[in-house]
Design an enzyme around this catalytic site. Structure first.
Site, PDB file in Angstrom:
ATOM      1  N   ASP A  83      -9.824 -16.502 -14.860  1.00 53.33           N
ATOM      2  CA  ASP A  83      -9.391 -15.149 -14.511  1.00 53.33           C
ATOM      3  C   ASP A  83      -7.866 -15.072 -14.471  1.00 53.33           C
ATOM      4  O   ASP A  83      -7.203 -15.951 -13.916  1.00 53.33           O
ATOM      5  CB  ASP A  83      -9.978 -14.794 -13.137  1.00 53.33           C
ATOM      6  CG  ASP A  83      -9.727 -13.359 -12.731  1.00 53.33           C
ATOM      7  OD1 ASP A  83      -9.678 -12.486 -13.614  1.00 53.33           O
ATOM      8  OD2 ASP A  83      -9.600 -13.113 -11.513  1.00 53.33           O
ATOM      9  N   HIS A  84      -7.336 -14.005 -15.059  1.00 56.22           N
ATOM     10  CA  HIS A  84      -5.895 -13.705 -14.992  1.00 56.22           C
ATOM     11  C   HIS A  84      -4.997 -14.870 -15.378  1.00 56.22           C
ATOM     12  O   HIS A  84      -4.081 -15.226 -14.646  1.00 56.22           O
ATOM     13  CB  HIS A  84      -5.495 -13.255 -13.576  1.00 56.22           C
ATOM     14  CG  HIS A  84      -5.738 -11.811 -13.347  1.00 56.22           C
ATOM     15  ND1 HIS A  84      -4.996 -10.826 -13.952  1.00 56.22           N
ATOM     16  CD2 HIS A  84      -6.644 -11.183 -12.591  1.00 56.22           C
ATOM     17  CE1 HIS A  84      -5.462  -9.644 -13.573  1.00 56.22           C
ATOM     18  NE2 HIS A  84      -6.458  -9.827 -12.763  1.00 56.22           N
ATOM     19  N   HIS A 205     -11.091  -4.258 -12.378  1.00 53.72           N
ATOM     20  CA  HIS A 205     -10.447  -5.197 -11.449  1.00 53.72           C
ATOM     21  C   HIS A 205     -10.212  -4.466 -10.133  1.00 53.72           C
ATOM     22  O   HIS A 205     -10.199  -3.245 -10.076  1.00 53.72           O
ATOM     23  CB  HIS A 205      -9.110  -5.683 -12.019  1.00 53.72           C
ATOM     24  CG  HIS A 205      -9.280  -6.703 -13.102  1.00 53.72           C
ATOM     25  ND1 HIS A 205      -8.810  -7.988 -12.993  1.00 53.72           N
ATOM     26  CD2 HIS A 205      -9.892  -6.620 -14.306  1.00 53.72           C
ATOM     27  CE1 HIS A 205      -9.116  -8.652 -14.096  1.00 53.72           C
ATOM     28  NE2 HIS A 205      -9.762  -7.861 -14.906  1.00 53.72           N
TER      29      HIS A 205
HETATM   30 ZN   LIG Z   1      -7.770  -8.731 -11.612  1.00 53.62          ZN
END
Ligand SMILES: [Zn+2]
Length: 284
Positions: A83-84, A205
């Site tokens: 993630d990210h 998100h």
């Molecule tokens: Zn996020």
């Protein structure tokens, strides 16, 4: 069950108008709770390791191997997702370790550079059978899609998908990261407009700031992957605090972490129901 490819899972959810829960794991017990909750709900699961979690652990490999092992032991389809990631090297490490999904976040880069770098990440990942999520940046300022006032333009989102070849797209529709209260106002008409304009599943998100009723609605309007991290951390930590308050003499970490793991698993199961995902693992 073998590690799952997110693409058929998200495609089925997109056409079925339900959500796929994507939850972050920082501790081994988080991962255990996520799998237990998804199994109880009979739903597919996306387990996410963030670049921040990698920094916390001082490296990707230990948390990655634990998360991959939990996913492979699960009785429902589980995707392990980075993630990210702002660091392309970290994306390559995740691919080498066997992740089936990554989010490359180039939103802090100038728009053209974000598109070009995302395109290269997609080429590398697709050559290795890995799916890519990305996000548009610059559209509404330096916080990318995660500032509450920022909105994704549907036609710009469509062009971004065409330019980069991404498999899913994080969009700005009113949420922001790490919200402690669930009072974000999601622009549902914009969700529908973007879903109409782009060919790939959309990702929300900052969903910790979204109440149950809106979570249930937003997936019917075209949102597919729903990222929830902060809210589950709150549930976990509240249970730890209650246990420690109830027994100030407790020493064994398992005595206060186990009830937190149970509480998080129960909340994961409940959230998957809110997203309409209960029982959908059988459709994979
Ligand atoms: Zn996020």
């Amino acid at each position: 069950m073998p590690l799952a490819d997110p693409r058929p899972i998200l495609a089925a959810a997109r056409s079925g108008r339900y959500g796929v829960g994507a939850f972050n794991t920082t501790l081994l017990e988080h991962g255990e709770a996520l799998v237990a909750g998804a199994e109880a709900a009979g739903a597919p699961l996306i387990m996410q390791v963030s670049e921040n979690a990698v920094r916390y652990h001082g490296g990707l490999r230990p948390i990655a191997l634990a998360t991959l092992a939990l996913a492979e032991a699960a009785t429902v389809p589980v995707v392990v997702h980075l993630d990210h990631a702002e660091d392309v090297d970290l994306v390559h490490q995740a691919v080498d370790l066997g992740f089936t999904s990554v989010m490359y976040d180039g939103s802090k880069l100038p728009d053209e550079e974000n598109r070009a770098t995302t395109r290269r990440v997609v080429e590398h990942c697709h050559a290795n059978g890995v799916a890519v999520e990305a996000e548009l940046g610059e559209v509404g300022g330096k916080d990318g899609v995660h500032a509450p006032g920022v909105r994704t333009d549907p036609q710009d989102a469509r062009r971004f998908c065409a330019d980069t070849g991404v498999d899913s797209l994080a969009v700005a529709v009113g949420t922001s990261h790490a919200m402690a209260s669930r009072d974000a106002v999601v622009d549902l008409d914009l969700v529908a407009a973007i879903a109409e304009a782009v060919p790939v599943p959309l990702v929300l998100h900052g969903s910790s700031g979204v109440d149950d009723a809106t979570l249930s609605t937003v997936v019917t309007r075209g949102m597919t992957k729903v990222n929830i991290a902060t809210h589950l951390n709150k549930v976990f930590t509240r249970a730890v605090r209650e246990r420690l308050d109830a027994d100030p003499k407790v020493m064994d970490a398992r005595k206060y972490v186990a009830p937190a793991r149970d509480a998080m698993a129960a909340e994961v199961e409940r959230l998957l129901g809110v997203l309409g995902a209960r029982g959908t693992a059988a459709r994979q």
